[in-house]
Design a protein around this motif. Structure first.
Motif, PDB file in Angstrom:
ATOM      1  N   ALA A 199       0.868  -1.173   0.000  1.00 12.85           N
ATOM      2  CA  ALA A 199       0.000   0.000   0.000  1.00 12.85           C
ATOM      3  C   ALA A 199       0.905   1.222   0.000  1.00 12.85           C
ATOM      4  O   ALA A 199       2.029   1.176   0.507  1.00 12.85           O
ATOM      5  N   ALA A 200       0.419   2.290  -0.570  1.00 12.17           N
ATOM      6  CA  ALA A 200       1.210   3.525  -0.601  1.00 12.17           C
ATOM      7  C   ALA A 200       1.524   3.963   0.817  1.00 12.17           C
ATOM      8  O   ALA A 200       0.660   3.895   1.707  1.00 12.17           O
ATOM      9  N   PRO A 201       2.750   4.401   1.051  1.00  8.21           N
ATOM     10  CA  PRO A 201       3.104   4.892   2.385  1.00  8.21           C
ATOM     11  C   PRO A 201       2.250   6.103   2.755  1.00  8.21           C
ATOM     12  O   PRO A 201       1.934   6.916   1.886  1.00  8.21           O
ATOM     13  N   PRO A 202       1.881   6.227   4.008  1.00  5.34           N
ATOM     14  CA  PRO A 202       1.081   7.386   4.419  1.00  5.34           C
ATOM     15  C   PRO A 202       1.913   8.669   4.317  1.00  5.34           C
ATOM     16  O   PRO A 202       3.140   8.642   4.385  1.00  5.34           O
ATOM     17  N   GLY A 203       1.224   9.775   4.148  1.00  2.89           N
ATOM     18  CA  GLY A 203       1.872  11.074   4.176  1.00  2.89           C
ATOM     19  C   GLY A 203       2.422  11.551   2.847  1.00  2.89           C
ATOM     20  O   GLY A 203       3.034  12.617   2.790  1.00  2.89           O
ATOM     21  N   LEU A 204       2.202  10.794   1.784  1.00  3.57           N
ATOM     22  CA  LEU A 204       2.672  11.251   0.479  1.00  3.57           C
ATOM     23  C   LEU A 204       1.725  12.313  -0.065  1.00  3.57           C
ATOM     24  O   LEU A 204       0.515  12.228   0.121  1.00  3.57           O
ATOM     25  N   GLY A 205       2.269  13.279  -0.761  1.00  2.00           N
ATOM     26  CA  GLY A 205       1.447  14.243  -1.466  1.00  2.00           C
ATOM     27  C   GLY A 205       0.873  13.616  -2.724  1.00  2.00           C
ATOM     28  O   GLY A 205       1.200  12.474  -3.077  1.00  2.00           O
ATOM     29  N   ASP A 206       0.028  14.349  -3.430  1.00  2.00           N
ATOM     30  CA  ASP A 206      -0.633  13.809  -4.619  1.00  2.00           C
ATOM     31  C   ASP A 206       0.378  13.380  -5.675  1.00  2.00           C
ATOM     32  O   ASP A 206       0.293  12.274  -6.208  1.00  2.00           O
ATOM     33  N   ALA A 207       1.347  14.225  -5.982  1.00  2.00           N
ATOM     34  CA  ALA A 207       2.341  13.883  -7.008  1.00  2.00           C
ATOM     35  C   ALA A 207       3.165  12.670  -6.590  1.00  2.00           C
ATOM     36  O   ALA A 207       3.451  11.790  -7.408  1.00  2.00           O
ATOM     37  N   GLU A 208       3.531  12.598  -5.319  1.00  2.00           N
ATOM     38  CA  GLU A 208       4.310  11.456  -4.828  1.00  2.00           C
ATOM     39  C   GLU A 208       3.492  10.175  -4.865  1.00  2.00           C
ATOM     40  O   GLU A 208       4.024   9.102  -5.176  1.00  2.00           O
TER      41      GLU A 208
END
Length: 175
Positions: free
Chosen positions: A50-59
């Motif tokens: 799963a995507a790591p928490p706290g990433l911005g939209d672009a990340e």
């Protein structure tokens, strides 16, 4: 004659799905990689992620693209299945290096930047490539070619889809 397997790759918006649907319309066997195989995972191990928490939209968009993979064992099993004389795997994966050598040939659909932008502009926001942040990533990947398989046969995908499929079928010697 033995079974043959072909991979049709390219960045989002070049026409992989349209080509797959045309193959199907002509009665050919197709595996829609982006629809039935792909998931977010570790490209080295295949472990789901799963995507790591706290990433911005672009990340988040960049993370999703770099972790969009296919299950290697399932791809190998589908390639080993001899029920169909020819199978076209259409879609993209960031772990193609694990199974690329199993295909009889790999094709990369490519278009010019203006065509790519036009196609992406028609996508709805809920489809990958429909949002400006996704379009920016796709345009960068189109320019760098970083996600496409090396040594593949490049196919100009600016023609009408029926002509693209005709050219692919002529290339592999199948009508």
């Amino acid at each position: 004659m033995g079974r043959r397997n072909y991979l049709v790759e390219g960045v989002s918006g070049v026409g992989k799905t349209a080509v797959a649907e045309e193959f199907e319309r002509r009665g050919l066997h197709v595996i829609h990689g982006d629809r039935v195989l792909a998931y977010y995972g570790d490209p080295a191990t295949g472990a789901p992620l799963a995507a790591p928490p706290g990433l911005g939209d672009a990340e988040t968009v960049a993370w999703g693209n770099s972790h969009w993979i296919w299950p290697v064992d399932k791809v190998k099993a589908l390639i080993a299945d001899t029920r169909h004389a020819v199978t076209f795997f259409c879609g993209g994966s960031r772990n193609h290096h694990h199974f690329l050598d199993l295909f009889d040939e790999v094709f990369v659909l490519d278009v010019d930047l203006a065509t790519l932008r036009r196609r992406l502009a028609k996508r709805p926001p809920d489809e990958f490539g429909g949002r400006p942040i996704e379009q920016e990533l796709i345009v960068r990947l189109h320019a760098t070619k970083q996600d496409i398989p090396r040594g593949a046969t490049i196919v100009d995908a600016t023609a009408p889809v029926a002509q693209i499929v005709d050219a692919l079928l002529a290339r592999i010697g199948s009508a």
